[in-house]
Design a protein around this motif. Structure first.
Motif, short mmCIF file in Angstrom:
data_model
loop_
_atom_site.label_atom_id
_atom_site.label_comp_id
_atom_site.label_asym_id
_atom_site.label_seq_id
_atom_site.Cartn_x
_atom_site.Cartn_y
_atom_site.Cartn_z
N UNK A 1 105.65 -28.06 -17.40
CA UNK A 1 105.99 -27.87 -15.99
C UNK A 1 106.32 -26.43 -15.61
N UNK A 2 106.56 -25.56 -16.61
CA UNK A 2 106.82 -24.17 -16.28
C UNK A 2 105.54 -23.37 -16.06
N UNK A 3 104.37 -23.92 -16.38
CA UNK A 3 103.10 -23.36 -15.92
C UNK A 3 102.90 -23.94 -14.53
N UNK A 4 102.99 -23.10 -13.51
CA UNK A 4 103.00 -23.65 -12.15
C UNK A 4 102.53 -22.64 -11.14
N UNK A 5 102.25 -23.14 -9.93
CA UNK A 5 101.89 -22.30 -8.80
C UNK A 5 102.53 -22.86 -7.55
N UNK A 6 103.06 -21.98 -6.74
CA UNK A 6 103.57 -22.33 -5.42
C UNK A 6 102.72 -21.58 -4.40
N UNK A 7 102.01 -22.33 -3.57
CA UNK A 7 101.11 -21.76 -2.59
C UNK A 7 101.68 -21.98 -1.21
N UNK A 8 101.75 -20.93 -0.41
CA UNK A 8 102.10 -21.05 1.00
C UNK A 8 100.86 -20.71 1.80
N UNK A 9 100.36 -21.70 2.50
CA UNK A 9 99.18 -21.53 3.35
C UNK A 9 99.65 -21.43 4.78
N UNK A 10 99.39 -20.29 5.41
CA UNK A 10 99.76 -20.08 6.81
C UNK A 10 98.49 -19.85 7.62
N UNK A 11 98.33 -20.67 8.66
CA UNK A 11 97.18 -20.55 9.54
C UNK A 11 97.65 -20.20 10.94
N UNK A 12 96.87 -19.36 11.61
CA UNK A 12 97.18 -18.98 12.99
C UNK A 12 95.96 -19.23 13.85
N UNK A 13 96.20 -19.75 15.03
CA UNK A 13 95.10 -20.03 15.96
C UNK A 13 95.20 -19.03 17.10
N UNK B 1 96.69 -30.89 -9.81
CA UNK B 1 96.09 -30.75 -8.48
C UNK B 1 97.03 -31.38 -7.46
N UNK B 2 96.97 -30.85 -6.26
CA UNK B 2 97.78 -31.39 -5.16
C UNK B 2 96.95 -31.33 -3.88
N UNK B 3 96.91 -32.43 -3.16
CA UNK B 3 96.17 -32.47 -1.90
C UNK B 3 97.10 -32.18 -0.73
N UNK B 4 96.51 -31.77 0.37
CA UNK B 4 97.24 -31.60 1.63
C UNK B 4 96.25 -31.80 2.77
N UNK B 5 96.76 -32.08 3.96
CA UNK B 5 95.91 -32.29 5.13
C UNK B 5 96.79 -32.36 6.37
N UNK B 6 96.16 -32.71 7.46
CA UNK B 6 96.84 -32.98 8.72
C UNK B 6 97.60 -31.78 9.28
N UNK B 7 97.01 -30.61 9.17
CA UNK B 7 97.57 -29.45 9.86
C UNK B 7 96.84 -29.34 11.20
N UNK B 8 97.60 -29.27 12.28
CA UNK B 8 97.02 -29.18 13.62
C UNK B 8 97.62 -27.96 14.30
N UNK B 9 96.74 -27.07 14.79
CA UNK B 9 97.19 -25.84 15.43
C UNK B 9 96.59 -25.75 16.83
N UNK B 10 97.45 -25.83 17.83
CA UNK B 10 97.01 -25.64 19.20
C UNK B 10 96.80 -24.15 19.44
N UNK B 11 96.02 -23.80 20.45
CA UNK B 11 95.78 -22.37 20.72
C UNK B 11 97.09 -21.59 20.84
N UNK B 12 97.15 -20.46 20.13
CA UNK B 12 98.34 -19.61 20.14
C UNK B 12 99.41 -20.01 19.13
N UNK B 13 99.19 -21.10 18.42
CA UNK B 13 100.20 -21.60 17.48
C UNK B 13 99.88 -21.18 16.05
N UNK B 14 100.88 -21.33 15.18
CA UNK B 14 100.68 -21.13 13.75
C UNK B 14 101.42 -22.25 13.01
N UNK B 15 101.00 -22.47 11.78
CA UNK B 15 101.65 -23.49 10.96
C UNK B 15 101.55 -23.08 9.50
N UNK B 16 102.54 -23.48 8.71
CA UNK B 16 102.55 -23.19 7.28
C UNK B 16 102.71 -24.48 6.51
#
Length: 120
Positions: A108-120, A80-95
């Motif tokens: 370690x070869x059983x794995x996942x790479x997740x890219x989370x992209x949010x748009x406001x 498991x891996x935690x993440x937080x503190x993404x802040x998106x102002x109006x019109x912005x995006x962040x990954x």
């Protein structure tokens, strides 16, 4: 990726679109996504976002869980891996790139790479 020691590894790529999702000002919404791979792996993404009165979106807590077992419906949580503190102002995006692997069983070869992209 689902690592196999008896043949080729299974590599899966999944994309999810959550639009349109609506979150009203001063409320919070919990998002949950799941993806399966290779008959043995499930990756779940959980996060909480809120919108303030100025239209700023904040991700205040997030978690990527990596399950690996005899089926994709396994309850065997291996990383498991935690993440937080993404802040998106109006019109912005962040990954955010989140890497999680099978730490509990030393695979370690059983794995996942997740890219989370949010748009406001």
């Amino acid at each position: 990726m689902d690592y196999e020691d008896f043949g080729p590894n299974t590599v899966c790529n999944r994309g999810f679109s959550l639009t349109p999702r609506t979150v009203t000002s001063e409320t919070a919404k919990r998002i949950h996504l799941a993806s399966r791979c290779g008959g043995e792996i499930r990756v779940e993404v959980h996060y909480r976002l809120a919108v303030d009165p100025n239209g700023v979106i904040r991700v205040t807590e997030g978690l990527v869980e990596f399950y690996e077992g005899a089926s994709e419906d396994t309850s065997d949580l291996d990383g498991a891996q935690t993440f937080a503190n993404m802040i998106l102002f109006p019109g912005a995006s962040a990954s955010r790139n989140i890497h999680v692997q099978n730490w509990s069983e030393g695979q370690p070869d059983d794995k996942a790479d997740v890219t989370l992209t949010l748009r406001n």
